[in-house]
Motif scaffolding. Structure first.
Motif, mmCIF file in Angstrom:
data_model
loop_
_atom_site.group_PDB
_atom_site.id
_atom_site.type_symbol
_atom_site.label_atom_id
_atom_site.label_comp_id
_atom_site.label_asym_id
_atom_site.label_seq_id
_atom_site.Cartn_x
_atom_site.Cartn_y
_atom_site.Cartn_z
ATOM 1 N N VAL A 118 -8.597 -3.891 2.935
ATOM 2 C CA VAL A 118 -8.576 -2.775 1.990
ATOM 3 C C VAL A 118 -9.140 -3.245 0.656
ATOM 4 O O VAL A 118 -8.687 -4.250 0.096
ATOM 5 C CB VAL A 118 -7.148 -2.221 1.801
ATOM 6 C CG1 VAL A 118 -7.103 -1.184 0.691
ATOM 7 C CG2 VAL A 118 -6.653 -1.632 3.119
ATOM 8 N N LEU B 195 0.838 -1.198 0.000
ATOM 9 C CA LEU B 195 0.000 0.000 0.000
ATOM 10 C C LEU B 195 0.877 1.253 0.000
ATOM 11 O O LEU B 195 1.938 1.275 0.625
ATOM 12 C CB LEU B 195 -0.884 0.026 1.248
ATOM 13 C CG LEU B 195 -2.066 -0.917 1.249
ATOM 14 C CD1 LEU B 195 -2.696 -0.965 2.638
ATOM 15 C CD2 LEU B 195 -3.089 -0.490 0.219
ATOM 16 N N ALA C 41 -6.803 4.509 2.698
ATOM 17 C CA ALA C 41 -6.700 3.088 3.069
ATOM 18 C C ALA C 41 -6.380 2.971 4.550
ATOM 19 O O ALA C 41 -5.515 3.677 5.071
ATOM 20 C CB ALA C 41 -5.631 2.402 2.230
#
Length: 173
Positions: free
Chosen positions: A72, A13, A107
């Motif tokens: 996520v 991420l 996120a």
């Protein structure tokens, strides 16, 4: 005996700040049975896993694994393939790993039994000392916006064998 390689994904991420790569999200890989067998437990890592028969594409695997292991939900437009690495270790099947970056606004990864302690690290201060040794060969180029491909070979103790390891920066995957 030449066994068919495992195909897997790992997804990191990202949080961009001021138009630059600011932070990378990682989680702690817990010592599950499969993680211990593969000798990848007790380290910071991205979210990922093996391709399943129900996955329609390698991107579908990346999205599924990210969702299952972090909560996520990303879309195809939010992930970018940045690497394809073949991992080799004597006595084990090769693993072809497709590496993705996911840019998902806001996120908020959650802990799961496999991946705990989700944490955001400054992209230029990743905890390499607590990651797979090979991450230091890959992630600096990826953080710099480059794509990588190649082979990483480990011995039985998961030490990188450098004469048998080759990583290249490429323009396309």
């Amino acid at each position: 005996m030449n066994l068919k390689p495992i195909v897997a994904t790992v997804c990191y991420l990202l949080r961009e700040k001021d138009g630059t790569l600011g932070e990378m999200g990682l989680a702690w890989k817990e010592p599950t049975e499969s993680a211990l067998k593969l000798r990848v437990a007790n380290r910071w890592n991205g979210w990922g896993g093996k391709v399943e028969l129900s996955d329609s594409s390698i991107e579908a695997t990346a999205l599924r694994e990210l969702r299952q292991e972090s909560g996520v939900i990303a879309t195809l437009k939010q992930i970018e393939k940045v690497g394809i690495i073949t991992y080799r270790r004597e006595g084990a099947r090769d693993c072809i790993c497709h590496i993705y970056l996911a840019r998902v606004p806001n996120a908020d990864p959650r802990a799961t039994p496999e991946m705990t302690k989700p944490t955001w690290f400054l992209a230029d201060e990743l905890p390499y000392e607590s990651m797979m040794a090979s991450d230091l060969l890959l992630l600096p180029s990826i953080v710099a916006g480059k794509k990588v491909t190649g082979v990483i070979t480990y011995d039985q103790e998961m030490i990188v064998i450098f004469p048998e390891t080759n990583i290249e920066v490429v323009s396309n995957l």
